[in-house]
Design a protein around this motif. Structure first.
Motif, PDB file in Angstrom:
ATOM      1  N   ASN A   1       0.842  -1.196   0.000  1.00 44.09           N
ATOM      2  CA  ASN A   1       0.000   0.000   0.000  1.00 44.09           C
ATOM      3  C   ASN A   1       0.877   1.246   0.000  1.00 44.09           C
ATOM      4  O   ASN A   1       2.020   1.242   0.471  1.00 44.09           O
ATOM      5  CB  ASN A   1      -0.945  -0.001   1.200  1.00 44.09           C
ATOM      6  CG  ASN A   1      -2.093  -0.973   1.003  1.00 44.09           C
ATOM      7  OD1 ASN A   1      -2.800  -0.888  -0.007  1.00 44.09           O
ATOM      8  ND2 ASN A   1      -2.277  -1.901   1.922  1.00 44.09           N
TER       9      ASN A   1
ATOM     10  N   GLN B   1       0.829   5.765   0.419  1.00 42.23           N
ATOM     11  CA  GLN B   1       0.154   6.962   0.898  1.00 42.23           C
ATOM     12  C   GLN B   1       0.947   8.180   0.433  1.00 42.23           C
ATOM     13  O   GLN B   1       2.167   8.220   0.587  1.00 42.23           O
ATOM     14  CB  GLN B   1       0.049   6.942   2.430  1.00 42.23           C
ATOM     15  CG  GLN B   1      -0.836   5.810   2.956  1.00 42.23           C
ATOM     16  CD  GLN B   1      -0.832   5.726   4.465  1.00 42.23           C
ATOM     17  OE1 GLN B   1       0.092   6.210   5.116  1.00 42.23           O
ATOM     18  NE2 GLN B   1      -1.860   5.130   5.037  1.00 42.23           N
TER      19      GLN B   1
ATOM     20  N   GLN C   1      -2.033  15.368   4.099  1.00 45.28           N
ATOM     21  CA  GLN C   1      -2.317  14.074   3.487  1.00 45.28           C
ATOM     22  C   GLN C   1      -3.200  14.240   2.251  1.00 45.28           C
ATOM     23  O   GLN C   1      -4.195  14.981   2.279  1.00 45.28           O
ATOM     24  CB  GLN C   1      -2.979  13.141   4.507  1.00 45.28           C
ATOM     25  CG  GLN C   1      -2.076  12.849   5.706  1.00 45.28           C
ATOM     26  CD  GLN C   1      -2.744  11.988   6.762  1.00 45.28           C
ATOM     27  OE1 GLN C   1      -2.133  11.645   7.749  1.00 45.28           O
ATOM     28  NE2 GLN C   1      -4.006  11.649   6.576  1.00 45.28           N
TER      29      GLN C   1
ATOM     30  N   SER D   1      -4.582   7.755  -0.389  1.00 47.45           N
ATOM     31  CA  SER D   1      -4.032   6.480   0.084  1.00 47.45           C
ATOM     32  C   SER D   1      -4.684   5.346  -0.690  1.00 47.45           C
ATOM     33  O   SER D   1      -5.855   5.447  -1.096  1.00 47.45           O
ATOM     34  CB  SER D   1      -4.301   6.306   1.581  1.00 47.45           C
ATOM     35  OG  SER D   1      -4.038   4.979   1.999  1.00 47.45           O
TER      36      SER D   1
ATOM     37  N   PHE E   1      -8.114   8.959   4.427  1.00 46.56           N
ATOM     38  CA  PHE E   1      -6.767   9.513   4.551  1.00 46.56           C
ATOM     39  C   PHE E   1      -6.668  10.978   4.111  1.00 46.56           C
ATOM     40  O   PHE E   1      -6.000  11.774   4.762  1.00 46.56           O
ATOM     41  CB  PHE E   1      -5.797   8.642   3.743  1.00 46.56           C
ATOM     42  CG  PHE E   1      -4.357   9.075   3.824  1.00 46.56           C
ATOM     43  CD1 PHE E   1      -3.580   8.763   4.945  1.00 46.56           C
ATOM     44  CD2 PHE E   1      -3.766   9.790   2.794  1.00 46.56           C
ATOM     45  CE1 PHE E   1      -2.258   9.147   5.019  1.00 46.56           C
ATOM     46  CE2 PHE E   1      -2.445  10.178   2.866  1.00 46.56           C
ATOM     47  CZ  PHE E   1      -1.691   9.858   3.992  1.00 46.56           C
TER      48      PHE E   1
END
Length: 965
Positions: free
Chosen positions: A41, A43, A57, A60, A66
């Motif tokens: 994964n 991000q 952020q 993701s 996220f």
């Protein structure tokens, strides 16, 4: 510090990157050296220039929540999204770049490794710049005559502060049929001119050009337009920037308005006639054909003339007067049997001096007019009418017989074929063909000898390394002998055809004959058998393997090799190559089992191969096999083997030294009141240089209980816990220790009633033998029973057995109550247990006398509660009951008292409750719901006799009420 194997590394696209406002931008990120699942994964976050220390952020691959609020809408509308290229690589897409998207981007990969090791994120900078590229062209509507010239101008400019390059291209959008765009000519970012496929020839001829005038002007020139140029013309510019990774990226594209171009064709007249001096001929006569072109102002025009026989091209004359013969006529033209002339621009003559039967048929003449001599495309064409030419055959007295002196051979043997010609009145040429049986109707040219004795070979026979150097020889008697030194395989079998052609007075006659040969594969009859005099050898003893080979031919006369293969025991994969001995005597050892090289001896005698292993080791135990390959004779270098065979497999077992291990087998017991317990495992006798692996087992109190593995410590002291003892709580309580050279102990910390049972150990003896550790044997100790010494006083508590039924998803309360008060100055410790089918009761929850709570079963921690409405009530509440919770439960209470201040606590009294049997009820399991959901059962009830209906209704109602309770 350098990176090591298994260290996680996250890599992101190298910056700084410059991209144009409003463009679609991508950033790549990948991870390597990770552990865990193949799909990782990612991000993405940004650090804005206004707050370089604050992480914002963005998106993701695993957490939809996220993104921060500033990016939530763009992520939901896929204005920003992540594209997965593969499990460990992604692309971040920003569909329309904004000024606020400038900053430092961070790609982070959540940890899936057993421990943190390496880098888990990487950063890159992205700058947003203005789009300064412009491209313009004044739109026009042009109508030109075919052959006219056209020139179009495109103005392109930019004012980007960074160093960038431009590419400028011209394109044609054709309007006929489907709209299709064709590239005309492009000046690339590397300043290279590249024409489109349809304009390549015209560009090479200088008819299509692109010129740059000044800094901003780009002019397209087409010297002579064609109907294919008709459509919409436009100019497209692109701006390119070089990224830090030295790749070029197009950051902006601009397209001009379009100019409409119409092309008007010019019509012309063209005709052609064909004539023959004589249409009926005999073999060997001369045929002359005249082609006359009719056209106005013919002297200034350019013609291409093509002669055709039965619609198949014979020859052509281009506008320059260059003559080109079709392939099948080239040989006759070299022998001057054919001639083509161009006396003038309108007269073309074809002459065949020695006609044959193949020359009869319909002759035609095709004329194509070209705008210029070098053009590839004609502007108009004309085809003459056809003239039928007949050729009468003459007879031949030539006779032919074909034979072979090698009707049956093995691959690698020579093939010898004879073609005897009799009655020939003139020179003879011979052609040999192979008619492979696997391809009916197909023939392969082998060799040919012309009338002058010159020799030529077919393409499949020109490589002397395949079948050797072929020979075709002629004896004085008129016999032509073909020798193929080495037959390749079965495919070389079948019919071989000889075609002999007699030549006389410009005429020829051909006779054919065939002979059959059979070629057997070298694999036929090839067989290998592997055997050994002994199948079980002692450690250090020698043994020998014999590979006996049989074949339908003399094996000693052909090149052969042997390959020895080995598969360890137990098998870890396919066979490994130990060694191979080639026909030249070269020995090549394999790399998978290097310990064999210094211990093996190789030998060959007649048709057998031998492998002798000295001083057998455990690593020599396994399955052996030999593989034999043979090559054809008369071929150098040998090339690929012609056949191979593998023997049967033979297993060799190496017996290790006998184990002398002895372990104490006397049963014993250990009794404790509380606290820790120690179980001893003692080695009575073993060899001095041995190492030990110890595995501890528990036999629960049930009579038929299965032993449970607690912990194993191998000879390197690496620990491995059994499934019942693998939780962190259990690992912290059960420890294996070596307290002396011959004594091992199992330490049980904070022992409880669930730990009762019989304990024993299994000791394995391991010994280092030259190349590794080997297990010599194992022994099992006696049983040690762990008992709990009950205190003198027993607490008074309810010991009645209970049974409760709870629907799945609801909560259940299991009773545990103290009757009467405990002594002043004492504290109570409560533990709940669940009976298990393994016989070992499982501790669920412990309330210590200091008030701390312990959950040995971590997965149940969120569902277990001690609500304690009163001081003596330790009833357990189990929330969200599941099907697997069904079973028997009980609790144990202990009364502890501290001897004096600062002293240890001592157990004064204890008691155990009765059993509470918990039964779970599936959702919607009532009788009424089952009847209502089953139409067939409902129909049965409806048709019961009326006298039974009241009774049945009463029974159903009672059952329903009981289940609701």
């Amino acid at each position: 510090t350098g990176l090591t194997t298994g260290q996680r590394v996250v890599t992101v696209q190298k910056g700084p990157l410059y991209r144009v406002r409003g463009s679609h931008v991508t950033l790549w990120c990948k991870v390597s050296g990770y552990q865990g699942p193949a799909e990782q994964n990612f991000q993405w976050s940004i650090y804005l220039p206004s707050a370089p220390e604050r992480e914002v952020q963005i998106v993701s691959t695993v957490d939809p929540s996220f993104p921060y609020a500033i990016y939530t809408q763009r992520v939901r509308s896929r204005g920003i999204f992540v594209e997965r290229l593969q499990g460990d690589a992604v692309l971040l897409h920003i569909a329309e770049l904004q000024d606020r998207d400038a900053g430092e981007y961070e790609c982070h990969t959540p940890n899936t490794d057993e421990r943190y090791f390496g880098s888990y994120s990487a950063k890159t900078n992205l700058s947003v710049i203005a789009d300064t590229l412009s491209a313009s062209m004044a739109p026009q509507a042009l109508t030109l005559t075919e052959g006219d010239a056209v020139e179009l101008t495109c103005e392109v400019s930019k004012s980007t502060a960074q160093h960038t390059h431009l590419s400028v291209g011209w394109y044609l959008l054709q309007e006929a049929g489907e709209h299709r765009t064709e590239e005309i000519l492009t000046l690339s970012k590397d300043f290279i001119l590249k024409p489109g496929p349809s304009y390549e020839q015209r560009f090479l001829e200088g008819d299509v050009r692109l010129n740059k005038v000044g800094n901003t002007m780009y002019k397209l020139f087409i010297g002579g337009v064609k109907p294919s140029d008709q459509g919409q013309l436009y100019c497209e510019a692109a701006e390119w920037i070089e990224d830090p990774d030295e790749t070029w990226k197009d950051i902006s594209h601009k397209q001009t308005e379009r100019t409409s171009l119409a092309v008007v064709s010019q019509g012309r007249d063209l005709s052609v006639d064909i004539a023959a001096a004589e249409r009926s001929l005999s073999e060997g006569d001369t045929l002359q054909l005249n082609c006359v072109v009719g056209a106005q102002k013919s002297s200034s025009r350019h013609f291409k003339v093509i002669w055709l026989l039965n619609s198949v091209e014979v020859a052509r004359v281009d506008p320059h007067g260059v003559l080109i013969w079709a392939e099948e006529y080239e040989e006759r033209a070299k022998l001057r049997q054919l001639r083509a002339l161009k006396p003038s621009n309108t007269i073309y003559v074809l002459t065949i001096y020695e006609v044959g039967l193949k020359d009869k048929g319909m002759y035609q003449c095709s004329v194509l007019e070209m705008k210029a001599p070098g053009d590839l495309h004609s502007i108009q064409t004309s085809m003459s009418s056809g003239i039928q030419v007949n050729v009468k055959p003459i007879e031949s007295h030539m006779r032919l017989s074909v034979s072979t002196s090698t009707p049956r051979v093995v691959a690698g043997d020579p093939l010898i074929l004879h073609c005897e010609v009799q009655g020939a009145a003139g020179p003879v040429s011979v052609r040999w063909w192979h008619l492979p049986p696997q391809h009916p109707g197909h023939r392969v040219p082998v060799a040919a000898m012309e009338r002058d004795g010159s020799l030529s070979l077919g393409s499949a026979y020109q490589d002397g390394q395949t079948r050797g150097s072929l020979r075709l020889e002629k004896a004085s008697s008129g016999t032509f002998t073909l020798v193929i030194p080495s037959a390749l395989d079965e495919d070389d079998g079948g019919q071989y055809r000889c075609e002999a052609t007699q030549w006389s007075r410009g005429r020829n006659w051909t006779e054919k004959g065939e002979a059959a040969v059979m070629v057997s594969s070298m694999a036929v009859g090839l067989h290998a058998t592997l055997k050994s005099r002994i199948a079980t050898v002692r450690y250090g003893q020698s043994f020998e393997l014999i590979c006996q080979v049989n074949a339908s031919y003399t094996l000693e006369e052909v090149p052969a090799s042997v390959q020895w293969l080995f598969q360890p025991s137990p098998p870890t994969g396919p066979f490994h190559e130990l060694v191979q001995v080639f026909p030249s005597g070269t020995v090549m050892w394999g790399t998978a089992q290097p310990h064999f090289q210094g211990k093996a001896q190789l030998a060959k005698a007649d048709t057998s191969f031998r492998l002798h292993i000295h001083s057998a080791l455990p690593a020599n135990e396994g399955t052996y096999q030999c593989k034999v390959e043979v090559w054809r004779r008369n071929i150098l270098p040998p090339g690929q083997p012609a056949a191979s065979t593998s023997s049967n497999a033979v297993g060799i077992k190496v017996v290790l030294p006998e184990s002398k291990l002895q372990v104490a087998t006397k049963d014993s017991s250990v009794e404790i009141a509380s606290g820790n317990a120690a179980i001893e495992c003692r080695i009575v006798f073993a060899q001095n240089n041995s190492q030990f692996a110890v595995t501890w087992y528990l036999l629960p109190p049930l009579a038929d209980a299965t032993p449970l593995q607690i912990i194993r410590a191998n000879y390197s002291s690496i620990l491995e816990y059994g499934s019942e003892f693998s939780s962190p709580a259990q690992k912290s309580r059960f420890l294996s220790q070596r307290v002396s050279s011959n004594v091992f102990q199992l330490q049980i910390l904070s022992a409880n009633l669930g730990d009762q049972g019989r304990y024993y150990c299994v000791v394995e003896e391991w010994l280092w033998l030259v190349d590794g550790w080997y297990k010599l044997g194992e022994r099992t100790s006696g049983r040690t029973t762990l008992k709990f010494k009950l205190p003198e006083h027993e607490l008074e508590m309810e010991k009645t057995n209970h049974s409760i039924s709870v629907r799945e998803g609801e909560e259940a309360t299991l009773p545990c109550r103290l009757q009467g008060a405990h002594l002043p100055g004492t504290q109570l410790l409560a533990t709940w247990f669940q009976e298990k089918s393994s016989g070992r009761d499982s501790a669920l929850l412990t309330l210590h006398y200091d008030g701390t709570m312990e959950y040995p079963q971590e997965r149940l921690a969120g569902r277990l509660y001690l609500r304690r409405p009163s001081a003596g009530d330790f009833s357990l509440t189990l929330s969200s009951v599941e099907k697997g919770d069904a079973g028997a439960y009980y609790c144990q209470l202990q009364e502890w008292q501290q001897q004096s201040k600062g002293k240890e606590w001592a157990l004064r009294a204890s008691a155990r409750s009765g059993y509470t049997h918990l039964t779970t009820i599936p959702p919607e399991s009532t009788v009424l719901s089952r009847i209502c959901s089953s139409p067939s059962l409902l129909n049965v009830i409806l048709y019961l006799p009326l006298v039974l209906i009241p009774l049945l209704a009463l029974a159903i109602f009672c059952g329903y009420c009981k289940s609701r309770k």
